[in-house]
Design a protein around this motif. Structure first.
Motif, PDB file in Angstrom:
ATOM      1  N   ILE A  20      86.672   1.808  43.900  1.00 54.92           N
ATOM      2  CA  ILE A  20      87.661   2.953  43.619  1.00 54.92           C
ATOM      3  C   ILE A  20      89.011   2.499  43.288  1.00 54.92           C
ATOM      4  O   ILE A  20      89.506   1.523  43.897  1.00 54.92           O
ATOM      5  CB  ILE A  20      87.747   3.850  44.842  1.00 54.92           C
ATOM      6  CG1 ILE A  20      88.500   3.063  46.176  1.00 54.92           C
ATOM      7  CG2 ILE A  20      86.383   4.555  45.409  1.00 54.92           C
ATOM      8  CD1 ILE A  20      88.626   3.994  47.237  1.00 54.92           C
ATOM      9  N   LEU A  21      89.687   3.485  42.578  1.00 58.50           N
ATOM     10  CA  LEU A  21      91.082   3.378  42.193  1.00 58.50           C
ATOM     11  C   LEU A  21      91.551   4.454  42.996  1.00 58.50           C
ATOM     12  O   LEU A  21      91.393   5.625  42.479  1.00 58.50           O
ATOM     13  CB  LEU A  21      91.356   3.385  40.962  1.00 58.50           C
ATOM     14  CG  LEU A  21      91.186   2.047  39.960  1.00 58.50           C
ATOM     15  CD1 LEU A  21      89.651   1.986  39.823  1.00 58.50           C
ATOM     16  CD2 LEU A  21      91.835   1.816  38.561  1.00 58.50           C
ATOM     17  N   VAL A  52      91.318  -0.563  44.904  1.00 58.19           N
ATOM     18  CA  VAL A  52      92.426  -0.776  44.334  1.00 58.19           C
ATOM     19  C   VAL A  52      93.514   0.171  44.390  1.00 58.19           C
ATOM     20  O   VAL A  52      93.146   1.393  44.196  1.00 58.19           O
ATOM     21  CB  VAL A  52      92.289  -0.919  42.572  1.00 58.19           C
ATOM     22  CG1 VAL A  52      93.527  -1.475  41.711  1.00 58.19           C
ATOM     23  CG2 VAL A  52      91.299  -2.098  42.196  1.00 58.19           C
ATOM     24  N   PHE A  53      94.714  -0.133  44.659  1.00 58.57           N
ATOM     25  CA  PHE A  53      95.699   0.936  45.256  1.00 58.57           C
ATOM     26  C   PHE A  53      96.232   1.542  43.875  1.00 58.57           C
ATOM     27  O   PHE A  53      96.753   0.537  43.095  1.00 58.57           O
ATOM     28  CB  PHE A  53      96.772   0.446  46.203  1.00 58.57           C
ATOM     29  CG  PHE A  53      97.641   1.499  46.559  1.00 58.57           C
ATOM     30  CD1 PHE A  53      97.323   2.406  47.506  1.00 58.57           C
ATOM     31  CD2 PHE A  53      99.024   1.403  45.842  1.00 58.57           C
ATOM     32  CE1 PHE A  53      98.373   3.437  47.937  1.00 58.57           C
ATOM     33  CE2 PHE A  53      99.911   2.390  46.337  1.00 58.57           C
ATOM     34  CZ  PHE A  53      99.536   3.375  47.127  1.00 58.57           C
ATOM     35  N   VAL A  92      97.143  -0.862  40.872  1.00 59.11           N
ATOM     36  CA  VAL A  92      97.352  -0.233  39.442  1.00 59.11           C
ATOM     37  C   VAL A  92      98.285   0.742  39.213  1.00 59.11           C
ATOM     38  O   VAL A  92      98.574   1.531  40.100  1.00 59.11           O
ATOM     39  CB  VAL A  92      95.837   0.375  38.938  1.00 59.11           C
ATOM     40  CG1 VAL A  92      95.563   1.400  39.978  1.00 59.11           C
ATOM     41  CG2 VAL A  92      95.866   0.785  37.407  1.00 59.11           C
ATOM     42  N   THR A  93      99.054   0.584  37.950  1.00 61.99           N
ATOM     43  CA  THR A  93      99.947   1.728  37.625  1.00 61.99           C
ATOM     44  C   THR A  93      99.894   1.951  36.033  1.00 61.99           C
ATOM     45  O   THR A  93      99.197   0.983  35.409  1.00 61.99           O
ATOM     46  CB  THR A  93     101.203   1.057  37.977  1.00 61.99           C
ATOM     47  OG1 THR A  93     102.086   2.389  38.097  1.00 61.99           O
ATOM     48  CG2 THR A  93     102.118   0.037  37.122  1.00 61.99           C
ATOM     49  N   VAL A 110      96.383  -4.495  37.653  1.00 62.51           N
ATOM     50  CA  VAL A 110      95.723  -3.482  36.418  1.00 62.51           C
ATOM     51  C   VAL A 110      96.895  -2.705  35.850  1.00 62.51           C
ATOM     52  O   VAL A 110      97.669  -2.122  36.695  1.00 62.51           O
ATOM     53  CB  VAL A 110      94.557  -2.778  37.199  1.00 62.51           C
ATOM     54  CG1 VAL A 110      93.788  -1.881  36.002  1.00 62.51           C
ATOM     55  CG2 VAL A 110      93.628  -3.399  37.762  1.00 62.51           C
ATOM     56  N   ILE A 111      96.846  -2.786  34.541  1.00 68.92           N
ATOM     57  CA  ILE A 111      97.620  -1.747  33.811  1.00 68.92           C
ATOM     58  C   ILE A 111      96.882  -0.650  33.160  1.00 68.92           C
ATOM     59  O   ILE A 111      95.717  -1.088  32.703  1.00 68.92           O
ATOM     60  CB  ILE A 111      98.198  -2.445  32.517  1.00 68.92           C
ATOM     61  CG1 ILE A 111      99.023  -3.747  33.052  1.00 68.92           C
ATOM     62  CG2 ILE A 111      98.959  -1.568  31.663  1.00 68.92           C
ATOM     63  CD1 ILE A 111     100.289  -3.328  33.566  1.00 68.92           C
ATOM     64  N   GLN A 112      97.198   0.476  33.736  1.00 68.39           N
ATOM     65  CA  GLN A 112      96.660   1.667  33.046  1.00 68.39           C
ATOM     66  C   GLN A 112      97.227   2.429  32.020  1.00 68.39           C
ATOM     67  O   GLN A 112      98.455   2.565  31.755  1.00 68.39           O
ATOM     68  CB  GLN A 112      96.389   2.889  34.255  1.00 68.39           C
ATOM     69  CG  GLN A 112      95.489   3.942  33.883  1.00 68.39           C
ATOM     70  CD  GLN A 112      95.191   4.870  35.129  1.00 68.39           C
ATOM     71  OE1 GLN A 112      94.510   4.543  36.095  1.00 68.39           O
ATOM     72  NE2 GLN A 112      96.062   5.893  35.514  1.00 68.39           N
TER      73      GLN A 112
END
Length: 271
Positions: A20-21, A52-53, A92-93, A110-112
């Protein structure tokens, strides 16, 4: 798990569970972010779910000029770093322009890429060049099969750590639908595929200029996604969605997270 999920600090990768994110829509402050992260971490450790937060350091896509957009880029990114260091979890952002990629990469794992920007070549290339895992949200205006081109842009830029997220497809002017055919279609790319179970329930283009939502359907959307075989779930959650400064109308109440995930883990195991 897929090589695209070779993310630093990611726990429970061998549990056989979906990942999960999860986190708030926007970073509203340090205390709220730490509080939400702590709760999610406890629940996901208990259920052995890779976590992943998620938190947006800035909200660039707002309907109205007076909508909340953030507490300041550097301040919010430092909060994301503190969450990662405090709870030993990846973060992630999302970014909104090519020149934000390198800055965000200094703070998160993580790059969104937002759905509205998933076709923007310069943003995809800049994100790829950070070497981070890239999560590309499928545009509400695109088919699942067309996302292979976004994936290829990242791969051709030297980065094969890519995952895709479905966040619903536009239906009329003020609603979204989830077409579950999209999940296996995007899995053909070889990337992990995520289903966004909160943004999929947005009701955009409201006359007030504030996006509505239908959070009562979160469990239904999530159950169906797990049953179809999605690799991961994206969800936004808050201890009091009614006071959230962004997307409160479709967020999951944090108190409902554990019972929801317990049900989803049972479905996953049954499959």
């Amino acid at each position: 798990m897929s090589k695209a999920l070779n993310i630093p600090k990611l726990k429970h990768k061998d549990s056989g569970n979906f990942f999960i994110l999860a986190g708030p829509c926007a970073i509203e402050g340090e205390d709220m972010a730490l509080r939400i992260a702590e709760t999610i971490k406890k629940v996901t450790d208990k259920l052995e779910i890779p976590f992943v937060f998620k938190g947006s350091y800035r909200k660039a896509n707002r309907s109205r000029l007076d909508s909340f957009s953030g507490i300041g880029d550097e301040k919010a990114l430092k909060v994301l770093r503190k969450v990662s260091e405090t709870f030993d979890v990846p973060t992630v952002t999302d970014i909104h322009s090519a020149n934000e990629a390198a800055m965000a990469a200094e703070y998160v794992d993580v790059i969104q890429i937002p759905a509205f920007l998933c076709r923007q070549t310069d943003i995809l290339v800049a994100a790829a060049e950070t070497g981070k895992t890239i999560n590309i949200k499928k545009g509400q205006f695109l088919s699942g099969s067309s996302m292979k081109f976004a994936v290829q842009k990242v791969i051709d830029s030297g980065n094969d750590k890519v995952m895709l997220t479905d966040r619903g497809t536009m239906f009329g002017y003020s609603d979204l639908i989830v077409d579950y055919r999209t999940i296996p279609e995007m899995q053909k790319t070889g990337c992990p595929v995520v289903l966004d179970i909160t943004h999929s329930l947005q009701q955009p283009n409201q006359s007030s200029g504030v996006t509505g939502g239908n959070p009562q359907m979160i469990e239904t959307i999530a159950k169906a996604g797990i049953a179809v075989g999605v690799d991961g779930l994206f969800l936004e959650t808050h201890h009091d969605p009614s006071t959230a400064k962004s997307d409160g109308a479709n967020m999951l109440d944090l108190a409902l997270l554990e019972p929801l995930l317990e049900k989803l883990v049972r479905i996953r195991k049954a499959l």
